[in-house]
Design a protein around this motif. Structure first.
Motif, PDB file in Angstrom:
ATOM      1  N   PHE A 218     -83.058  40.673 -17.414  1.00 14.06           N
ATOM      2  CA  PHE A 218     -82.792  41.866 -16.790  1.00 14.06           C
ATOM      3  C   PHE A 218     -82.303  41.532 -15.326  1.00 14.06           C
ATOM      4  O   PHE A 218     -83.179  41.653 -14.305  1.00 14.06           O
ATOM      5  N   PRO A 219     -81.001  41.310 -15.209  1.00 12.42           N
ATOM      6  CA  PRO A 219     -80.492  41.184 -13.696  1.00 12.42           C
ATOM      7  C   PRO A 219     -80.208  42.026 -12.980  1.00 12.42           C
ATOM      8  O   PRO A 219     -79.836  43.239 -13.415  1.00 12.42           O
ATOM      9  N   ILE A 220     -80.616  42.063 -11.652  1.00 11.97           N
ATOM     10  CA  ILE A 220     -80.498  43.144 -10.830  1.00 11.97           C
ATOM     11  C   ILE A 220     -79.689  42.395  -9.565  1.00 11.97           C
ATOM     12  O   ILE A 220     -80.210  41.686  -8.888  1.00 11.97           O
ATOM     13  N   ALA A 221     -78.484  42.945  -9.186  1.00 12.12           N
ATOM     14  CA  ALA A 221     -77.546  42.423  -8.029  1.00 12.12           C
ATOM     15  C   ALA A 221     -77.873  43.493  -6.914  1.00 12.12           C
ATOM     16  O   ALA A 221     -77.822  44.603  -7.053  1.00 12.12           O
ATOM     17  N   VAL A 222     -78.460  42.896  -5.937  1.00  6.63           N
ATOM     18  CA  VAL A 222     -78.444  43.653  -4.786  1.00  6.63           C
ATOM     19  C   VAL A 222     -77.445  43.633  -3.878  1.00  6.63           C
ATOM     20  O   VAL A 222     -76.693  42.564  -3.482  1.00  6.63           O
ATOM     21  N   PRO A 223     -76.744  44.683  -3.554  1.00  7.36           N
ATOM     22  CA  PRO A 223     -75.218  44.597  -2.883  1.00  7.36           C
ATOM     23  C   PRO A 223     -75.455  44.087  -1.461  1.00  7.36           C
ATOM     24  O   PRO A 223     -76.673  44.405  -0.536  1.00  7.36           O
ATOM     25  N   PRO A 224     -74.762  43.434  -0.974  1.00  6.74           N
ATOM     26  CA  PRO A 224     -74.489  42.853   0.508  1.00  6.74           C
ATOM     27  C   PRO A 224     -74.217  44.307   1.304  1.00  6.74           C
ATOM     28  O   PRO A 224     -73.756  45.234   0.997  1.00  6.74           O
ATOM     29  N   LEU A 225     -74.582  43.992   2.547  1.00  7.23           N
ATOM     30  CA  LEU A 225     -74.335  45.303   3.612  1.00  7.23           C
ATOM     31  C   LEU A 225     -73.170  45.798   3.872  1.00  7.23           C
ATOM     32  O   LEU A 225     -72.732  46.829   3.886  1.00  7.23           O
ATOM     33  N   ARG A 226     -72.119  44.585   3.621  1.00  6.49           N
ATOM     34  CA  ARG A 226     -70.544  45.051   3.755  1.00  6.49           C
ATOM     35  C   ARG A 226     -70.054  45.808   2.810  1.00  6.49           C
ATOM     36  O   ARG A 226     -68.893  46.584   2.732  1.00  6.49           O
ATOM     37  N   ALA A 227     -70.855  45.937   1.419  1.00 12.45           N
ATOM     38  CA  ALA A 227     -70.402  46.564   0.390  1.00 12.45           C
ATOM     39  C   ALA A 227     -71.081  47.992   0.332  1.00 12.45           C
ATOM     40  O   ALA A 227     -70.850  48.816  -0.442  1.00 12.45           O
ATOM     41  N   ARG A 228     -71.796  48.297   1.621  1.00  7.97           N
ATOM     42  CA  ARG A 228     -72.378  49.736   1.695  1.00  7.97           C
ATOM     43  C   ARG A 228     -72.522  50.143   3.240  1.00  7.97           C
ATOM     44  O   ARG A 228     -73.517  50.187   3.817  1.00  7.97           O
ATOM     45  N   PRO A 229     -71.089  50.116   3.863  1.00  8.53           N
ATOM     46  CA  PRO A 229     -71.117  50.464   4.971  1.00  8.53           C
ATOM     47  C   PRO A 229     -71.544  52.085   5.531  1.00  8.53           C
ATOM     48  O   PRO A 229     -71.896  51.949   6.582  1.00  8.53           O
ATOM     49  N   GLU A 230     -71.552  52.614   4.465  1.00 10.56           N
ATOM     50  CA  GLU A 230     -72.094  54.164   4.684  1.00 10.56           C
ATOM     51  C   GLU A 230     -73.489  53.956   5.075  1.00 10.56           C
ATOM     52  O   GLU A 230     -74.166  55.223   5.338  1.00 10.56           O
ATOM     53  N   ASP A 231     -74.418  52.706   4.658  1.00 11.50           N
ATOM     54  CA  ASP A 231     -75.686  53.079   4.801  1.00 11.50           C
ATOM     55  C   ASP A 231     -75.928  52.554   6.107  1.00 11.50           C
ATOM     56  O   ASP A 231     -77.275  52.556   6.813  1.00 11.50           O
ATOM     57  N   ILE A 232     -75.096  52.120   7.140  1.00  5.72           N
ATOM     58  CA  ILE A 232     -75.274  51.236   8.313  1.00  5.72           C
ATOM     59  C   ILE A 232     -75.706  52.080   9.403  1.00  5.72           C
ATOM     60  O   ILE A 232     -76.761  51.893  10.056  1.00  5.72           O
ATOM     61  N   PRO A 233     -75.248  53.364   9.592  1.00  8.62           N
ATOM     62  CA  PRO A 233     -75.808  54.154  10.885  1.00  8.62           C
ATOM     63  C   PRO A 233     -77.351  54.316  10.536  1.00  8.62           C
ATOM     64  O   PRO A 233     -77.917  54.637  11.481  1.00  8.62           O
ATOM     65  N   GLU A 234     -77.584  54.890   9.158  1.00 11.42           N
ATOM     66  CA  GLU A 234     -79.119  55.072   8.949  1.00 11.42           C
ATOM     67  C   GLU A 234     -79.921  53.785   9.242  1.00 11.42           C
ATOM     68  O   GLU A 234     -81.035  54.035   9.666  1.00 11.42           O
ATOM     69  N   LEU A 235     -79.366  52.688   8.798  1.00  6.93           N
ATOM     70  CA  LEU A 235     -80.288  51.508   9.136  1.00  6.93           C
ATOM     71  C   LEU A 235     -80.314  51.187  10.664  1.00  6.93           C
ATOM     72  O   LEU A 235     -81.403  50.732  11.273  1.00  6.93           O
ATOM     73  N   VAL A 236     -79.296  51.290  11.313  1.00  7.55           N
ATOM     74  CA  VAL A 236     -79.353  51.243  12.835  1.00  7.55           C
ATOM     75  C   VAL A 236     -80.565  51.872  13.299  1.00  7.55           C
ATOM     76  O   VAL A 236     -81.106  51.479  14.208  1.00  7.55           O
TER      77      VAL A 236
END
Length: 372
Positions: A218-236
């Motif tokens: 059962f593979p699970i791919a974790v997306p790189p940060l560049r593939a989820r830019p909408e999450d960056i402000p929250e992470l910052v």
């Protein structure tokens, strides 16, 4: 115009419990330096089975977490795929926390961090006198993880000489300590993680095909940060709060230009790199304003410097984004072709047309030149 944390839902984890009301250790745990945090609407069953320290609302991340929720209650082997710094260990911990083994041990071993001549002893243990310097008996990670979960991080760095022994443990659920004759029975759920393209390594003879098929249940791919830019402000803001408290330098304002720079940067080091840049920025901050810590040269060479302006560019950008989200897995049930609604051969043809090639694995392949 800038970004302020007032009235923000940024600091919630699953279950809608504000971080400010949680124990500090849940936010600043030194055991998870590559932390990425996720605000999601996935239901938690109990306080011990929640996703912890995972923030984000992007579709790519939610897709990964939905897969975690589906596979966690089973005992199936999981292969977590993703670039360095994306939070693969946190995904593994979430699988453990959501499983029936959650009150049992969670044991982690980084296969790349242990010298190859010591790795067998680390995994399976050894008897007294098994080799020079073995002055006493030692149990291995498999025994420590009995009835729990074992995470083999960077499994792509596992030497070829050890891969048949690992395969036997997974198939027969038994092993012998190094230098011993007694067969030990174990009950361990395995989660493997890697930033390498194992399928390509199999084709090159750098990883055993039978072991690959055994762990790729059962593979699970974790997306790189560049593939989820909408999450960056929250992470910052999450990391700003941590380091502002730790360093004793309150931050109440992030200029729009700084946040835009964070969103446009390609983050080759993913969340770990973001975390380090935020720590640097908090150290340099003055008057409660977070400065931009990114070197100007890095901003110039960002991979996402402009939005696609033509239909052809949009198609290419979409294919690239989906390939990154799927860790460059093209075919199969969880591959990019299925997500794009294309046949595998059609996607490969389009990749050739747009000049899209798979990044080369970054493992130290010299370690895999051993003879089986």
């Amino acid at each position: 115009m800038g970004f302020t944390p007032t009235g923000s839902p940024l600091k919630y984890e699953i279950g809608s419990t504000p971080v400010s009301q949680q124990p500090t250790s849940a936010v600043t745990s030194p055991r998870t330096p590559g932390v990425f945090v996720v605000h999601s609407d996935i239901e938690q069953n109990t306080s011990n089975r929640s996703f912890r320290e995972i923030l984000g609302e992007s579709p790519a991340l939610k897709d990964s977490l939905n897969k975690v929720q589906r596979v966690a209650p089973t005992d199936s082997t999981v292969l977590v795929l993703g670039e360095t710094g994306t939070g693969k260990e946190l995904i593994a911990r979430a699988i453990h926390n959501l499983s029936d083994r959650c009150r049992r041990p969670f044991v982690r071993l980084n296969c790349a961090a242990i010298p190859s001549d010591l790795l067998e002893s680390e995994l399976f243990g050894h008897e007294k006198g098994a080799f020079t310097g073995a002055l006493s008996q030692r149990i291995g990670r498999f025994e420590v993880a009995h009835t729990g979960t074992l995470l083999l991080d960077e499994i792509g760095d596992l030497p070829l000489s050890l891969q048949p022994k690992l395969l036997r443990v997974l198939q027969e659920r038994e092993f012998e300590r190094l230098g011993g004759t007694h067969t030990h029975q174990i009950d361990v759920r395995l989660v493997a993680a890697t930033h390498c393209d194992l399928a390509e390594m199999v084709r090159r003879g750098q990883f055993r095909s039978d072991l690959y098929y055994r762990i790729n249940v059962f593979p699970i791919a974790v997306p790189p940060l560049r593939a989820r830019p909408e999450d960056i402000p929250e992470l910052v803001w999450h990391f700003v709060d941590i380091y502002a408290q730790r360093i004793g330098r309150p931050i109440d304002h992030i200029p729009k230009e700084t946040m835009d720079a964070f969103r446009s940067y390609s983050w080759p080091g993913n969340i770990r790199e973001l975390q380090n840049f935020i720590e640097r920025a908090v150290i340099l901050a003055a008057n409660g304003t977070l400065p931009n810590p990114l070197p100007q040269a890095d901003l110039i060479h960002t991979e996402r410097s402009s939005e696609p302006t033509t239909f052809k560019e949009s198609q290419r950008a979409l294919i690239l984004r989906v390939l990154e989200e799927c860790a460059w897995i093209i075919g199969g049930h969880h591959g990019a072709a299925e997500k794009l609604g294309l046949k595998r051969t059609t996607l490969i043809t389009k990749m050739r047309y747009f000049g899209i090639t798979r990044p080369q694995p970054t493992c130290d392949i010299g370690r895999f030149q051993e003879q089986t």
